[in-house]
Structures are given as structure tokens and as C-alpha cells.
Design an enzyme around this catalytic site. Structure first.
Site, short mmCIF file in Angstrom:
data_model
loop_
_atom_site.label_atom_id
_atom_site.label_comp_id
_atom_site.label_asym_id
_atom_site.label_seq_id
_atom_site.Cartn_x
_atom_site.Cartn_y
_atom_site.Cartn_z
N LEU A 49 65.18 12.95 72.67
CA LEU A 49 65.74 13.74 71.88
C LEU A 49 67.12 14.03 72.36
CD1 LEU A 49 62.68 16.12 72.33
CD2 LEU A 49 63.52 15.52 70.05
N LYS A 74 71.56 2.96 82.96
CA LYS A 74 71.17 3.64 81.69
C LYS A 74 71.84 4.48 81.02
CE LYS A 74 67.15 5.71 82.56
NZ LYS A 74 65.93 6.14 83.09
N ASN A 135 68.15 19.79 78.46
CA ASN A 135 67.25 18.93 77.62
C ASN A 135 66.32 18.10 78.62
OD1 ASN A 135 66.09 17.05 75.52
ND2 ASN A 135 67.40 15.49 77.23
N TYR A 228 52.32 21.40 82.47
CA TYR A 228 53.77 21.31 81.76
C TYR A 228 53.96 22.23 80.81
CZ TYR A 228 56.57 19.42 78.01
OH TYR A 228 57.54 19.42 77.12
N LYS A 232 57.20 25.54 80.54
CA LYS A 232 57.78 25.71 79.33
C LYS A 232 57.76 27.34 78.85
CE LYS A 232 59.54 21.62 78.27
NZ LYS A 232 61.08 21.34 78.50
#
Ligand SMILES: NC(=O)c1ccc[n+]([C@@H]2O[C@H](COP(=O)([O-])OP(=O)(O)OC[C@H]3O[C@@H](n4cnc5c(N)ncnc54)[C@H](OP(=O)(O)O)[C@@H]3O)[C@@H](O)[C@H]2O)c1
Length: 272
Positions: A49, A74, A135, A228, A232
Site C-alpha cells: 500500500l 529494496k 504505513n 493484529y 489496530k
């Protein structure tokens, strides 16, 4: 000035999934959106994303972009690909190292932003950093304690380190002195997830709370996906706390903070 509605979801996980992935159609940004003269930072902008967001900002004329990666190789590959696709030769694309599993790395990174992100010549805001998209995130399948901080890695990356980075970046996004006429407030966006609205948060009554995230027994009881999701939920708690501060004055100057649900997508690193 804060506006926020943080309610438990009345939809099931499946209902939320359908809402954010099927029923909601993406709203394209205004055609005349111009990010010329602005600087944006995207943590983990080398893949998934973050990489797609980087492409979109550059397509709207962003003048300077910082993406981060733990791997120089990367990061370079992503920057080369962004340069090739953005058709905006004036945009500067920088790749800086950042490891969200290390408080030292986060603090060093912010110091680098402070010293190297000077306002661009064509900046309207007079700030060196206009947009920060936090992000970088993980969904660890197995329990692992990060040696550097002693905390479980999903909790560390998605919440603790994201919170630290957000707080340290606020002064930069706010800028110094009186903003120039016509400039927009700084923007801090954290990538959330609708899973945070449906988490059971079974350990929410643990006292003290933080060590419960580092307890393998709790992890195994709750499962990796639930953990997880809770990371959030905590992003939204952070947002609610930041919203209590006077981040934007009555003239609209300061920093706007939000978190968003990107929908379920495969990272660009996924094999097709
Ligand atoms: N994909 C989805 O369906 C979905 C849905 C809702 C929310 N999200 C959220 O969206 C964000 C991006 O997800 P994605 O699917 O695009 O993931 P991705 O393709 O796996 O990318 C994750 C990025 O995070 C960075 N990262 C991971 N651990 C890091 C660390 N310790 N320090 C610094 N950077 C680190 C990685 O950079 P390096 O490895 O190069 O350092 C990578 O660029 C995450 O916050 C995720 O929770 C994703």
C-alpha cells in the site's frame, strides 16, 4: 479542534469487510489536486500500500518524497520504479533507513528529518514536511519478542513505534512560525484497519496492560489475527488521544491527524 466518532462497530467482521471492500467505491482525488512544493514521507513506502500511495502522490506533482525501508536494496529498487513510472522528472525521491523495531532507529530517523528536510524553494507552507503516512506495519503469524525493546513485534511495530514516530513528527508537520497565507495544515495519516473495530480485545482489563501484550500465553489464547486487530484498535485509541490536543487552531493551521482503512489488498510483493 477535534472531530471524531469512535464507536464500537455495529457490523460483524464480514459486514465490515463487505462494506469496505465491495460496497464502497473508491473516490478519486480531485483532478486539480497539486502537491507541487510539498514533501511527503511514507514509512514502508517500498512495497504494498505504501508503494501505491507513493505512486499516487507523485502523479499529483509531489515535489519531494521520502520512503523508508530496512533494506537499502529494496528501497532503491522501489525508488527506481517510482522514478520510471511517475513522469515527473522534477520530483526528488529519497530512500531512508528506518527500523520500527528500534527506538534508536526511530529517533535517528526523526533527527534526520529535522536536519535534512529543509523547506523547498517552491514550498507554500514553509515547512520541510507536509504529509506523513505511517504505513509500515506487520501481521506476525508467530509470537516473537523484539530483543531491542522487549515487546511483542506486532504490538511494537503497529502501535508502540507508530505512536512514538507520530508524536515525534508532530512538531515538524506543524512547522515553525506563522504559516503562509494559502498553505494547508500538515497531515499525519496512520494506516489503520477495520479489523480494529471488531477486535475482542480480551486483555483490555489486564492491569498493567502493556505487559499482557508480551505474554506468550495471552497471544496463544487470542490468536495472531486477534492480536493484529488489537494493534489496530490501539491505533484508533492513539488517534482519539491525539485528537484531544489542540493540533489545529481556529484558522485551520497546525496538523490534521487521521487513520484510515485501506480495504483488503494484496501487497505488490505478492506473486500474481
Ligand atoms: N494489505 C491489506 O489488506 C491491509 C489491510 C488493512 C491494513 N493494512 C495495513 O497497511 C499497511 C501496509 O500493509 P501492506 O499490506 O502494504 O504490507 P507490506 O506490503 O507487507 O508492506 C509492509 C511495509 O512495512 C514495512 N515494515 C515492516 N516492518 C517494519 C519495521 N520493523 N520497520 C520498518 N518498516 C517495516 C516494510 O518495509 P521493509 O520490510 O522494507 O523494511 C514494508 O514496506 C500495514 O500497516 C497494514 O497493517 C493492510
Amino acid at each position: 479542534m477535534a472531530s471524531m466518532s469512535l464507536q464500537p462497530s455495529t457490523l460483524s467482521s464480514l459486514g465490515l469487510f463487505m462494506k469496505s471492500n465491495v460496497r464502497m467505491k473508491p473516490i478519486p482525488p480531485p483532478k486539480d489536486l497539486s502537491l507541487r512544493g510539498q514533501t511527503a514521507l511514507i514509512t514502508g513506502g517500498n512495497s504494498g500500500l505504501g508503494f501505491e500511495a507513493a505512486k499516487q502522490l507523485l502523479q499529483h506533482g509531489l515535489s519531494r518524497l521520502v520512503i523508508t525501508s530496512r533494506s537499502a536494496e529494496k528501497g532503491k529498487k522501489a525508488a527506481d520504479s517510482l522514478r520510471a513510472s511517475c513522469q515527473n522528472p522534477d520530483s526528488e525521491i529519497l530512500v531512508w533507513e528506518l527500523d520500527m523495531l528500534s527506538y534508536d532507529s526511530i529517533q535517528q530517523f526523526v533527527r534526520r528529518c529535522e536536519s535534512e528536510l529543509l523547506p523547498l524553494g517552491n514550498s507554500v507552507s514553509g515547512r520541510g514536511l507536509d504529509i506523513a503516512i505511517l504505513n509500515a506495519g506487520v501481521a506476525q503469524a508467530v509470537f516473537a519478542i523484539n530483543r531491542s525493546t522487549g515487546h511483542e513485534e506486532t504490538f511494537q511495530t503497529n502501535y508502540l513505534s507508530t505512536a512514538l514516530l507520530a508524536i515525534l513528527l508532530l512538531p515538524l508537520l506543524k512547522g515553525k512560525g506563522k504559516p503562509k497565507v494559502g498553505s494547508k495544515p500538515g497531515r499525519l495519516s496512520i494506516v489503520g484497519s477495520s479489523t480494529g473495530l471488531t477486535a475482542a480485545f480480551g486483555n483490555r482489563n489486564a492491569n498493567p496492560l502493556i505487559p499482557s501484550f508480551d505474554d506468550q500465553h495471552h497471544w496463544e489464547e487470542m490468536g495472531a489475527f486477534e492480536r493484529y486487530s488489537v494493534s489496530k484498535t490501539l491505533v484508533m485509541v492513539l488517534l482519539a488521544q491525539l485528537g484531544k490536543q489542540e493540533l489545529v487552531d481556529e484558522d485551520g493551521n497546525g496538523v490534521q491527524v487521521n487513520a484510515f482503512e485501506p480495504g483488503f489488498v494484496r501487497g505488490t510483493n505478492c506473486k500474481k
